[in-house]
Design a protein around this motif. Structure first.
Motif, PDB file in Angstrom:
ATOM      1  N   ASP A 121       0.866  -1.169   0.000  1.00  0.00           N
ATOM      2  CA  ASP A 121       0.000   0.000   0.000  1.00  0.00           C
ATOM      3  C   ASP A 121       0.906   1.223   0.000  1.00  0.00           C
ATOM      4  N   CYS A 122       1.094   1.817  -1.163  1.00  0.00           N
ATOM      5  CA  CYS A 122       1.983   2.980  -1.325  1.00  0.00           C
ATOM      6  C   CYS A 122       1.196   4.277  -1.440  1.00  0.00           C
ATOM      7  N   CYS A 123      -0.054   4.273  -0.955  1.00  0.00           N
ATOM      8  CA  CYS A 123      -0.946   5.408  -1.194  1.00  0.00           C
ATOM      9  C   CYS A 123      -0.470   6.706  -0.555  1.00  0.00           C
ATOM     10  N   GLN A 124       0.443   6.608   0.421  1.00  0.00           N
ATOM     11  CA  GLN A 124       0.992   7.824   1.034  1.00  0.00           C
ATOM     12  C   GLN A 124       2.493   7.866   0.834  1.00  0.00           C
ATOM     13  N   ALA A 125       3.008   7.143  -0.128  1.00  0.00           N
ATOM     14  CA  ALA A 125       4.453   6.898  -0.153  1.00  0.00           C
ATOM     15  C   ALA A 125       5.090   7.158  -1.510  1.00  0.00           C
ATOM     16  N   HIS A 126       4.476   8.007  -2.329  1.00  0.00           N
ATOM     17  CA  HIS A 126       5.051   8.332  -3.638  1.00  0.00           C
ATOM     18  C   HIS A 126       6.492   8.805  -3.465  1.00  0.00           C
ATOM     19  N   LEU A 127       7.417   8.153  -4.114  1.00  0.00           N
ATOM     20  CA  LEU A 127       8.861   8.458  -4.126  1.00  0.00           C
ATOM     21  C   LEU A 127       9.588   8.031  -2.850  1.00  0.00           C
ATOM     22  N   ALA A 128       8.910   7.409  -1.927  1.00  0.00           N
ATOM     23  CA  ALA A 128       9.589   6.983  -0.698  1.00  0.00           C
ATOM     24  C   ALA A 128      10.540   5.823  -0.997  1.00  0.00           C
ATOM     25  N   THR A 129      11.601   5.753  -0.182  1.00  0.00           N
ATOM     26  CA  THR A 129      12.502   4.611  -0.264  1.00  0.00           C
ATOM     27  C   THR A 129      12.635   4.009   1.124  1.00  0.00           C
ATOM     28  N   CYS A 130      12.977   2.735   1.149  1.00  0.00           N
ATOM     29  CA  CYS A 130      13.193   2.040   2.416  1.00  0.00           C
ATOM     30  C   CYS A 130      14.574   1.410   2.338  1.00  0.00           C
ATOM     31  N   GLU A 131      15.479   1.887   3.181  1.00  0.00           N
ATOM     32  CA  GLU A 131      16.883   1.478   3.118  1.00  0.00           C
ATOM     33  C   GLU A 131      17.398   1.599   1.684  1.00  0.00           C
ATOM     34  N   GLY A 132      17.018   2.677   1.044  1.00  0.00           N
ATOM     35  CA  GLY A 132      17.516   3.000  -0.297  1.00  0.00           C
ATOM     36  C   GLY A 132      16.720   2.390  -1.436  1.00  0.00           C
ATOM     37  N   GLN A 133      15.855   1.422  -1.125  1.00  0.00           N
ATOM     38  CA  GLN A 133      15.090   0.774  -2.207  1.00  0.00           C
ATOM     39  C   GLN A 133      13.727   1.447  -2.358  1.00  0.00           C
ATOM     40  N   PRO A 134      13.354   1.824  -3.573  1.00  0.00           N
ATOM     41  CA  PRO A 134      12.052   2.486  -3.752  1.00  0.00           C
ATOM     42  C   PRO A 134      10.897   1.591  -3.290  1.00  0.00           C
ATOM     43  N   VAL A 135       9.959   2.188  -2.567  1.00  0.00           N
ATOM     44  CA  VAL A 135       8.760   1.422  -2.227  1.00  0.00           C
ATOM     45  C   VAL A 135       8.013   1.135  -3.524  1.00  0.00           C
ATOM     46  N   GLY A 136       7.239   0.095  -3.509  1.00  0.00           N
ATOM     47  CA  GLY A 136       6.561  -0.319  -4.732  1.00  0.00           C
ATOM     48  C   GLY A 136       7.370  -1.340  -5.517  1.00  0.00           C
ATOM     49  N   GLY A 193      14.322   8.017   3.761  1.00  0.00           N
ATOM     50  CA  GLY A 193      13.489   7.920   2.569  1.00  0.00           C
ATOM     51  C   GLY A 193      12.033   8.248   2.825  1.00  0.00           C
ATOM     52  N   HIS A 194      11.702   8.618   4.076  1.00  0.00           N
ATOM     53  CA  HIS A 194      10.337   9.002   4.457  1.00  0.00           C
ATOM     54  C   HIS A 194       9.881  10.194   3.611  1.00  0.00           C
ATOM     55  N   VAL A 195       8.635  10.193   3.141  1.00  0.00           N
ATOM     56  CA  VAL A 195       8.163  11.318   2.313  1.00  0.00           C
ATOM     57  C   VAL A 195       7.094  12.175   3.009  1.00  0.00           C
ATOM     58  N   TYR A 196       6.813  11.882   4.267  1.00  0.00           N
ATOM     59  CA  TYR A 196       5.998  12.761   5.101  1.00  0.00           C
ATOM     60  C   TYR A 196       4.682  13.180   4.470  1.00  0.00           C
ATOM     61  N   HIS A 197       3.901  12.166   4.079  1.00  0.00           N
ATOM     62  CA  HIS A 197       2.515  12.483   3.749  1.00  0.00           C
ATOM     63  C   HIS A 197       1.879  13.153   4.965  1.00  0.00           C
ATOM     64  N   LEU A 198       2.215  12.634   6.132  1.00  0.00           N
ATOM     65  CA  LEU A 198       1.722  13.174   7.392  1.00  0.00           C
ATOM     66  C   LEU A 198       2.885  13.289   8.365  1.00  0.00           C
ATOM     67  N   LEU A 199       2.725  14.162   9.346  1.00  0.00           N
ATOM     68  CA  LEU A 199       3.637  14.140  10.486  1.00  0.00           C
ATOM     69  C   LEU A 199       2.782  14.011  11.741  1.00  0.00           C
ATOM     70  N   PRO A 200       2.617  12.792  12.229  1.00  0.00           N
ATOM     71  CA  PRO A 200       1.819  12.614  13.434  1.00  0.00           C
ATOM     72  C   PRO A 200       2.674  12.831  14.683  1.00  0.00           C
ATOM     73  N   VAL A 201       2.080  13.463  15.675  1.00  0.00           N
ATOM     74  CA  VAL A 201       2.711  13.527  16.989  1.00  0.00           C
ATOM     75  C   VAL A 201       1.796  12.767  17.952  1.00  0.00           C
ATOM     76  N   LEU A 202       2.340  12.343  19.073  1.00  0.00           N
ATOM     77  CA  LEU A 202       1.536  11.569  20.016  1.00  0.00           C
ATOM     78  C   LEU A 202       1.449  12.288  21.351  1.00  0.00           C
ATOM     79  N   SER A 203       0.253  12.237  21.935  1.00  0.00           N
ATOM     80  CA  SER A 203       0.044  12.820  23.254  1.00  0.00           C
ATOM     81  C   SER A 203      -0.986  11.974  23.983  1.00  0.00           C
ATOM     82  N   ALA A 204      -0.706  11.724  25.267  1.00  0.00           N
ATOM     83  CA  ALA A 204      -1.681  10.983  26.081  1.00  0.00           C
ATOM     84  C   ALA A 204      -2.933  11.842  26.286  1.00  0.00           C
TER      85      ALA A 204
END
Ligand SMILES: *Cc1c(COP(=O)(O)O)cnc(C)c1O
Length: 216
Positions: free
Chosen positions: A10-25, A131-142
């Motif tokens: 599922d690359c729906c938020q990952a256009h051009l992203a890579t994982c350890e240098g390898q393109p997703v998809g 290689g993260h392409v930051y479709h989103l930047l989530p932060v976490l809070s209790a």
């Protein structure tokens, strides 16, 4: 392959992203991309694409998107109408050359948030792969719900991606999925801050400042 499982990415938020240098998809047998307007590459309406290096699978996907037709009006299997219309294709073709630049901009905005939120009362997940392409930047809070209200009062719109984990979706109830405690916790704490290519620096600073002044 050891377990005879097919990986579909599922690359729906990952256009051009890579994982350890390898393109997703390129990891699985096929990958799905969304061009919904808000995605990293978006049309003006709905759209999407499947990538695969399996020629037979590509032919089948092309058939299925067009009512299962091989030749015009000859249907060899049941398909759906999932054609990408010409207008959306034209928009996507025009936007595609900008995708790399937009991706760089997303990474810069995420980096700026990380620096500004270093001492803030929220958890910013570490960047595990450049290689993260930051479709989103989530932060976490209790205290996520109070944080969201606080930000709204300070003129900052935030969204929750996503409030209900997949195993708890009623649509999957009949599958009796396992409970996933980490997903449950994350869904209760997660909040996406405003991020798009071209968001003014002053607005990122305003958002980070409002988060920093929040009392959990
Ligand atoms: C947007 C999205 C989808 C759905 O894409 P559609 O174009 O609405 O079908 C699926 N998975 C992820 C991760 C998404 O972000």
């Amino acid at each position: 392959s050891r377990h005879q499982l097919a990986v579909v990415e599922d690359c729906c938020q990952a256009h051009l992203a890579t994982c350890e240098g390898q393109p997703v998809g390129t990891f699985g047998v096929a990958a799905a991309y969304s061009f919904y307007p808000t995605k990293n590459l978006g049309a003006l309406g709905d759209g999407g694409a499947i990538t695969t290096s399996d020629a037979a699978l590509a032919a089948k996907a092309k058939r299925l998107r067009n009512g299962g037709q091989t030749d015009r009006y000859h249907h060899v299997e049941m398909g759906v109408n999932s054609r990408l219309d010409e207008m959306q294709a034209a928009i996507l073709s025009a936007r595609l050359p900008s995708l790399a630049r937009w991706t760089t901009a997303r990474r810069e905005v995420a980096g700026r948030y990380r620096r500004l939120l270093a001492g803030a009362p929220v958890d910013v997940p570490p960047e595990c792969d450049s290689g993260h392409v930051y479709h989103l930047l989530p932060v976490l809070s209790a205290s996520r719900d109070r944080l969201q209200t606080w930000l709204r009062e300070h003129g900052v719109e935030t969204l929750i991606h996503y409030p209900v984990p997949i195993p708890r979706q009623p649509a999957l109830a009949s599958e009796r999925p396992d409970v996933c405690p980490v997903a449950d916790r994350v869904c209760a704490q997660i909040l996406s801050v405003p991020l798009y290519p071209g968001i003014p620096e002053s607005e990122v600073e305003l958002v980070a400042s409002a988060i920093s002044r929040f009392t959990p």
